[in-house]
Design a protein around this motif. Structure first.
Motif, PDB file in Angstrom:
ATOM      1  N   ILE A   9       0.845  -1.206   0.000  1.00 25.33           N
ATOM      2  CA  ILE A   9       0.000   0.000   0.000  1.00 25.33           C
ATOM      3  C   ILE A   9       0.876   1.250   0.000  1.00 25.33           C
ATOM      4  O   ILE A   9       0.624   2.209  -0.741  1.00 25.33           O
ATOM      5  CB  ILE A   9      -0.940  -0.012   1.218  1.00 25.33           C
ATOM      6  CG1 ILE A   9      -1.941  -1.159   1.105  1.00 25.33           C
ATOM      7  CG2 ILE A   9      -1.662   1.332   1.338  1.00 25.33           C
ATOM      8  CD1 ILE A   9      -2.840  -1.306   2.320  1.00 25.33           C
ATOM      9  N   ASP A  10       1.925   1.233   0.840  1.00 24.21           N
ATOM     10  CA  ASP A  10       2.846   2.376   0.876  1.00 24.21           C
ATOM     11  C   ASP A  10       3.518   2.583  -0.482  1.00 24.21           C
ATOM     12  O   ASP A  10       3.689   3.717  -0.940  1.00 24.21           O
ATOM     13  CB  ASP A  10       3.903   2.167   1.955  1.00 24.21           C
ATOM     14  CG  ASP A  10       3.314   2.192   3.364  1.00 24.21           C
ATOM     15  OD1 ASP A  10       2.194   2.737   3.514  1.00 24.21           O
ATOM     16  OD2 ASP A  10       3.954   1.664   4.285  1.00 24.21           O
ATOM     17  N   MET A  12       2.294   1.750  -3.388  1.00 28.84           N
ATOM     18  CA  MET A  12       1.302   2.278  -4.323  1.00 28.84           C
ATOM     19  C   MET A  12       1.104   3.773  -4.121  1.00 28.84           C
ATOM     20  O   MET A  12       1.004   4.542  -5.085  1.00 28.84           O
ATOM     21  CB  MET A  12      -0.021   1.530  -4.146  1.00 28.84           C
ATOM     22  CG  MET A  12       0.012   0.068  -4.588  1.00 28.84           C
ATOM     23  SD  MET A  12      -1.548  -0.788  -4.268  1.00 28.84           S
ATOM     24  CE  MET A  12      -2.690   0.216  -5.231  1.00 28.84           C
ATOM     25  N   TRP A  13       1.055   4.197  -2.860  1.00 28.04           N
ATOM     26  CA  TRP A  13       0.879   5.622  -2.577  1.00 28.04           C
ATOM     27  C   TRP A  13       2.075   6.427  -3.082  1.00 28.04           C
ATOM     28  O   TRP A  13       1.910   7.526  -3.646  1.00 28.04           O
ATOM     29  CB  TRP A  13       0.683   5.852  -1.076  1.00 28.04           C
ATOM     30  CG  TRP A  13      -0.735   5.734  -0.628  1.00 28.04           C
ATOM     31  CD1 TRP A  13      -1.281   4.740   0.137  1.00 28.04           C
ATOM     32  CD2 TRP A  13      -1.800   6.636  -0.937  1.00 28.04           C
ATOM     33  NE1 TRP A  13      -2.624   4.964   0.322  1.00 28.04           N
ATOM     34  CE2 TRP A  13      -2.974   6.125  -0.322  1.00 28.04           C
ATOM     35  CE3 TRP A  13      -1.886   7.814  -1.672  1.00 28.04           C
ATOM     36  CZ2 TRP A  13      -4.198   6.757  -0.424  1.00 28.04           C
ATOM     37  CZ3 TRP A  13      -3.113   8.446  -1.781  1.00 28.04           C
ATOM     38  CH2 TRP A  13      -4.250   7.924  -1.164  1.00 28.04           C
ATOM     39  N   THR A  15       3.963   5.629  -5.558  1.00 29.08           N
ATOM     40  CA  THR A  15       3.868   5.655  -7.015  1.00 29.08           C
ATOM     41  C   THR A  15       2.859   6.706  -7.480  1.00 29.08           C
ATOM     42  O   THR A  15       3.122   7.458  -8.422  1.00 29.08           O
ATOM     43  CB  THR A  15       3.454   4.275  -7.546  1.00 29.08           C
ATOM     44  OG1 THR A  15       4.413   3.298  -7.128  1.00 29.08           O
ATOM     45  CG2 THR A  15       3.368   4.280  -9.067  1.00 29.08           C
ATOM     46  N   VAL A  16       1.718   6.756  -6.802  1.00 28.21           N
ATOM     47  CA  VAL A  16       0.681   7.726  -7.177  1.00 28.21           C
ATOM     48  C   VAL A  16       1.165   9.153  -6.968  1.00 28.21           C
ATOM     49  O   VAL A  16       1.018  10.019  -7.843  1.00 28.21           O
ATOM     50  CB  VAL A  16      -0.611   7.468  -6.361  1.00 28.21           C
ATOM     51  CG1 VAL A  16      -1.610   8.600  -6.583  1.00 28.21           C
ATOM     52  CG2 VAL A  16      -1.228   6.136  -6.753  1.00 28.21           C
ATOM     53  N   VAL A  17       1.765   9.412  -5.805  1.00 27.94           N
ATOM     54  CA  VAL A  17       2.254  10.756  -5.512  1.00 27.94           C
ATOM     55  C   VAL A  17       3.370  11.145  -6.475  1.00 27.94           C
ATOM     56  O   VAL A  17       3.400  12.266  -7.001  1.00 27.94           O
ATOM     57  CB  VAL A  17       2.739  10.843  -4.047  1.00 27.94           C
ATOM     58  CG1 VAL A  17       3.407  12.192  -3.793  1.00 27.94           C
ATOM     59  CG2 VAL A  17       1.572  10.658  -3.089  1.00 27.94           C
TER      60      VAL A  17
END
Length: 267
Positions: A9-10, A12-13, A15-17
Motif C-alpha cells: 500500500i505504501d 502504491m501511494w 507511485t501515485v504521488v
C-alpha cells in the motif's frame, strides 16, 4: 502478512504521488509545445490550426539567431571551463581533511543557496567597473560561477564510490599524481563528470536573471530576448523557441544517459 500488505500500500501511494508530481512538472511542457504549432497570431491552447510559421519566424530572424548564437557559445565555453575546474576542485576537496571539506562545501553551494538576483546585482556592479557588461567574456565568467557548484557536487558524489587504492597503486608504480588522476581516476568517474558538464551547459543556456543585467545589445542571450519579447509583444514565437530549448535539453540529457549506459555495458 500484514506488514507485506502495508508495504504494498505504501509503495502504491508513493507511485501515485510520484506520478502526480511528475505530471505537474511536465504539464507546462505539454501546453507550450502544441501552442508553438498554432497558426493563430496569438497564444492559444489548444491550437485551432496547425502551422510552422512561428518556427519560420524564429529561424529567419537575425535578432533571434544572434541571441541564440550568443547563448550557445556562452553555454559551450561555460561547460568547457566549469567542467575541468569543478572536477579538479571536487578532487581536491575529496582528498582534503574532513574539516576543510565540510567548510569548503558550504562555500561551494553558496551560489545555489543565495538568491540569484543578489548575485546578479553584485556581478553587474563589479562588471561596471571592469567594463565587462554586455560582453561575452562577462557572460561566460558569471555563468561559470553559477555552474561550478553543480559540477563539483556531481563529481564529488562520483568520487564517493571510487576506490582510491587504484590511484595509489598507479602512483606507487611510478606514475605522477597528475598522470594517475588523468589515466586512472578520471575514467572511473567519467559519467559523473559528463553529468556535471550537462548541468553546466543547461545552467548557462537557461540562465535569465544575471543575463538580464550583464548581457545586451549584440551580446544579448536568448533568455534576455525572450523576456523582452514577453514584455513588449507576446506571440507564439516564444512557444517555438521554448520548444527548441526543450528539445536541446532533452537531447543532451538522453546523450548523457546513453553514454552512461554504454559505459556500464562495457563493464
Amino acid at each position: 502478512m500484514e506488514q507485506v500488505g502495508q508495504r504494498k500500500i505504501d509503495g502504491m501511494w508513493l507511485t501515485v504521488v510520484g506520478t502526480a508530481v511528475l505530471f505537474f512538472l511536465i504539464l507546462p511542457t505539454l501546453i507550450v509545445i502544441p501552442m508553438s504549432f498554432s497558426g493563430a497570431s496569438y497564444l492559444e491552447f489548444p491550437p485551432t490550426s496547425f502551422s510552422f510559421r512561428w518556427y519560420t519566424a524564429y529561424f529567419t530572424s537575425a535578432e533571434w539567431m544572434s541571441a541564440t548564437k550568443t547563448s550557445l557559445i556562452a553555454a559551450v565555453l561555460t561547460t568547457a571551463i566549469a567542467t575541468p575546474l569543478g572536477t579538479l576542485c571536487a578532487y581536491g576537496l575529496h582528498c582534503s581533511t574532513p574539516r576543510i571539506r565540510s567548510t569548503a562545501q558550504i562555500l561551494v553551494i553558496m551560489p545555489i543557496v543565495v538568491p540569484v538576483i543578489l548575485i546578479a546585482v553584485g556581478v553587474f556592479s563589479l562588471y561596471a567597473k571592469l567594463g565587462l557588461n554586455y560582453t561575452l567574456t562577462g557572460i561566460v565568467i558569471a555563468h561559470t560561477a553559477l555552474a561550478l557548484p553543480f559540477v563539483i557536487v556531481t563529481v564529488m558524489s562520483g568520487l564517493q564510490n571510487y576506490d582510491f587504492d587504484q590511484e595509489l597503486a598507479a602512483r606507487s608504480l611510478g606514475a605522477s599524481r597528475a598522470y594517475a588522476l588523468w589515466t586512472v581516476t578520471v575514467p572511473q568517474v567519467k559519467f559523473s563528470i559528463q553529468t556535471g558538464a550537462f548541468l553546466a551547459f543547461i545552467t548557462s543556456l537557461d540562465e535569465v536573471v544575471i543575463s538580464m543585467l550583464v548581457s545586451g545589445g549584440e551580446k544579448a542571450t536568448i533568455t534576455r530576448r525572450m523576456f523582452n519579447s514577453l514584455r513588449d509583444q507576446l506571440d507564439p514565437t516564444i512557444a517555438a523557441i521554448s520548444t527548441c530549448l526543450i528539445i536541446v535539453s532533452i537531447s543532451a540529457l538522453i546523450g548523457v544517459q546513453l553514454i552512461g549506459r554504454s559505459k556500464t555495458a562495457d563493464k
